[in-house]
Design an enzyme around this catalytic site. Structure first.
Site, PDB file in Angstrom:
ATOM      1  N   GLY A 155      11.991  19.938  -9.584  1.00  0.00           N
ATOM      2  CA  GLY A 155      11.773  20.868  -8.468  1.00  0.00           C
ATOM      3  C   GLY A 155      11.219  20.162  -7.246  1.00  0.00           C
ATOM      4  O   GLY A 155      11.641  20.432  -6.117  1.00  0.00           O
ATOM      5  N   ASN A 156      10.279  19.244  -7.464  1.00  0.00           N
ATOM      6  CA  ASN A 156       9.693  18.539  -6.329  1.00  0.00           C
ATOM      7  C   ASN A 156      10.723  17.654  -5.652  1.00  0.00           C
ATOM      8  O   ASN A 156      10.839  17.634  -4.432  1.00  0.00           O
ATOM      9  CB  ASN A 156       8.483  17.714  -6.778  1.00  0.00           C
ATOM     10  CG  ASN A 156       7.356  18.626  -7.253  1.00  0.00           C
ATOM     11  OD1 ASN A 156       7.039  19.608  -6.590  1.00  0.00           O
ATOM     12  ND2 ASN A 156       6.790  18.327  -8.396  1.00  0.00           N
TER      13      ASN A 156
HETATM   14  P1  ADP Z   1       9.230  17.425 -11.363  1.00  0.00           P
HETATM   15  O1  ADP Z   1       9.302  18.293 -10.168  1.00  0.00           O
HETATM   16  O2  ADP Z   1      10.396  16.510 -11.474  1.00  0.00           O
HETATM   17  O3  ADP Z   1       8.931  18.157 -12.649  1.00  0.00           O
HETATM   18  P2  ADP Z   1       6.494  16.426 -11.452  1.00  0.00           P
HETATM   19  O4  ADP Z   1       5.745  16.188 -10.181  1.00  0.00           O
HETATM   20  O5  ADP Z   1       6.142  17.607 -12.262  1.00  0.00           O
HETATM   21  O6  ADP Z   1       8.030  16.397 -11.065  1.00  0.00           O
HETATM   22  O7  ADP Z   1       6.359  15.135 -12.383  1.00  0.00           O
HETATM   23  C1  ADP Z   1       6.643  13.831 -11.877  1.00  0.00           C
HETATM   24  C2  ADP Z   1       5.346  13.166 -11.425  1.00  0.00           C
HETATM   25  O8  ADP Z   1       4.535  12.827 -12.548  1.00  0.00           O
HETATM   26  C3  ADP Z   1       5.495  11.833 -10.728  1.00  0.00           C
HETATM   27  O9  ADP Z   1       5.827  11.976  -9.362  1.00  0.00           O
HETATM   28  C4  ADP Z   1       4.126  11.186 -10.957  1.00  0.00           C
HETATM   29  O10 ADP Z   1       3.308  11.361  -9.813  1.00  0.00           O
HETATM   30  C5  ADP Z   1       3.498  11.981 -12.096  1.00  0.00           C
HETATM   31  N1  ADP Z   1       3.008  11.192 -13.223  1.00  0.00           N
HETATM   32  C6  ADP Z   1       1.835  11.415 -13.873  1.00  0.00           C
HETATM   33  N2  ADP Z   1       1.648  10.553 -14.867  1.00  0.00           N
HETATM   34  C7  ADP Z   1       2.734   9.740 -14.880  1.00  0.00           C
HETATM   35  C8  ADP Z   1       3.124   8.633 -15.708  1.00  0.00           C
HETATM   36  N3  ADP Z   1       2.372   8.200 -16.722  1.00  0.00           N
HETATM   37  N4  ADP Z   1       4.307   8.031 -15.430  1.00  0.00           N
HETATM   38  C9  ADP Z   1       5.076   8.460 -14.405  1.00  0.00           C
HETATM   39  N5  ADP Z   1       4.754   9.501 -13.590  1.00  0.00           N
HETATM   40  C10 ADP Z   1       3.604  10.133 -13.822  1.00  0.00           C
HETATM   41 MG    MG Z   2       7.203  19.245 -13.066  1.00  0.00          MG
END
Ligand code: ADP
Ligand code: MG
Length: 291
Positions: A9-10
């Site tokens: 979503g982001n």
């Molecule tokens: P989406 O909208 O794709 O669900 P999220 O923001 O929920 O995206 O999840 C992706 C984010 O997770 C990354 O941008 C990063 O900032 C965060 N993140 C937290 N811990 C980790 C990790 N161990 N490895 C990679 N990303 C991580």
């Molecule tokens: Mg997410």
């Protein structure tokens, strides 16, 4: 093969060009694969919730329609660029059953919508919303119960059989509860990664891909030792998760989704970068989880 591909979503919300992702998805389909696309809606449903006084189930349905249409347009444009006839595409409003006694209804954990300052947060809280202070400011939080059953999975099977690219379970699906033989809306936003895993497991998919705004799951994320996990096993990934390597609410649900899919089907799951979908589909530069 049946591919379930979850789009972040982001990553979708920030409006960058995803032409190449759509090209890659169409290439997969042209090789004879069946495709289901799911997507998040955190930023979008949060914005809507500030404007419209409706329950989260109905607001999720609105985002499924709007984001689904956007994805349909992206796929149609990609196929036009390739000089091909537009593929059959269908967006499915997807209801997902949750347990009305899930503990999330008492202590909500999912942040939605924009970050706020303290005074804005106080105003929202006085209107009866749950608000939580996070690292970068305040955000509204809502219940995110575990998805239990996908009510439209039969419809999706029919569409896949007829070679439709299916867009479904957007925003994790429309949360509903069952009581006295009746369905009722639940005021909740489901996690699209967990719903995608449930969908992939229910439909016996061959692969689950979770595409986001980073290359995959990193160890020691955010430190100078941070390293992308490339090939890993469910068992190893599980133990990294119990060490607290993956942040709750962002990377952890993706890891849990992969674990659920891999452990219940014995097939691989991948966390990869939406901007490099082609690589992820080839298991390159991404986190590939094997049984
Ligand atoms: P989406 O909208 O794709 O669900 P999220 O923001 O929920 O995206 O999840 C992706 C984010 O997770 C990354 O941008 C990063 O900032 C965060 N993140 C937290 N811990 C980790 C990790 N161990 N490895 C990679 N990303 C991580
Ligand atoms: Mg997410």
């Amino acid at each position: 093969m049946l591919y379930v591909i979850a789009l972040g979503g982001n990553a979708l919300a920030d409006g960058r060009a995803f032409g190449r992702m759509y090209d890659s998805i169409l290439r997969l389909r042209d090789k004879g694969n069946k495709i289901i696309l799911t997507h998040g809606n955190g930023p979008q449903v949060g914005e809507l919730a500030l404007l419209e006084n409706k329950g989260l189930a109905v607001l999720t349905a609105q985002t499924e329609a709007e984001i689904g249409l956007g994805i349909e347009n992206g796929l149609a444009a990609a196929s036009a660029r390739a000089g091909a006839k537009s593929p059959r595409i269908a967006t499915v409003l997807t209801r997902v059953l949750v347990n009305p006694r899930d503990k999330e209804f008492r202590s909500p954990s999912k942040p939605i919508g924009p970050f706020m300052g303290a005074s804005e947060a106080r105003k929202l809280a006085s209107r009866g919303f749950s608000v939580r202070k996070l690292i970068h400011g305040y955000r509204r939080v809502v219940p995110s119960p575990r998805p239990r059953e996908i009510l439209e999975s039969g419809l999706m099977r029919l569409l896949l059989r007829d070679r439709y690219v299916v867009i479904a379970a957007g925003g994790g699906g429309i949360a509903v509860t069952r009581g006295n033989g009746r369905l009722a809306y639940a005021n909740a936003v489901l996690d699209k990664d967990l719903t995608s895993a449930l969908l992939a497991t229910t439909l016996r998919a061959d692969r689950l891909f979770i595409l986001t705004d980073v290359d995959g799951a990193f160890l020691d994320f955010g430190t100078k030792h941070s390293a992308l996990l490339t090939r890993t096993t469910a068992e190893a990934l599980q133990s990294y998760a119990s060490e607290g390597q993956f942040e709750k609410g962002s990377m952890l649900p993706k890891v849990e989704a992969c674990l659920e899919f891999v452990q219940s089907t014995g097939r691989p799951a991948v966390i990869g970068n939406l901007q490099k979908a082609e690589d992820a589909f080839k298991f390159k530069d991404a986190t590939v989880v094997y049984p």
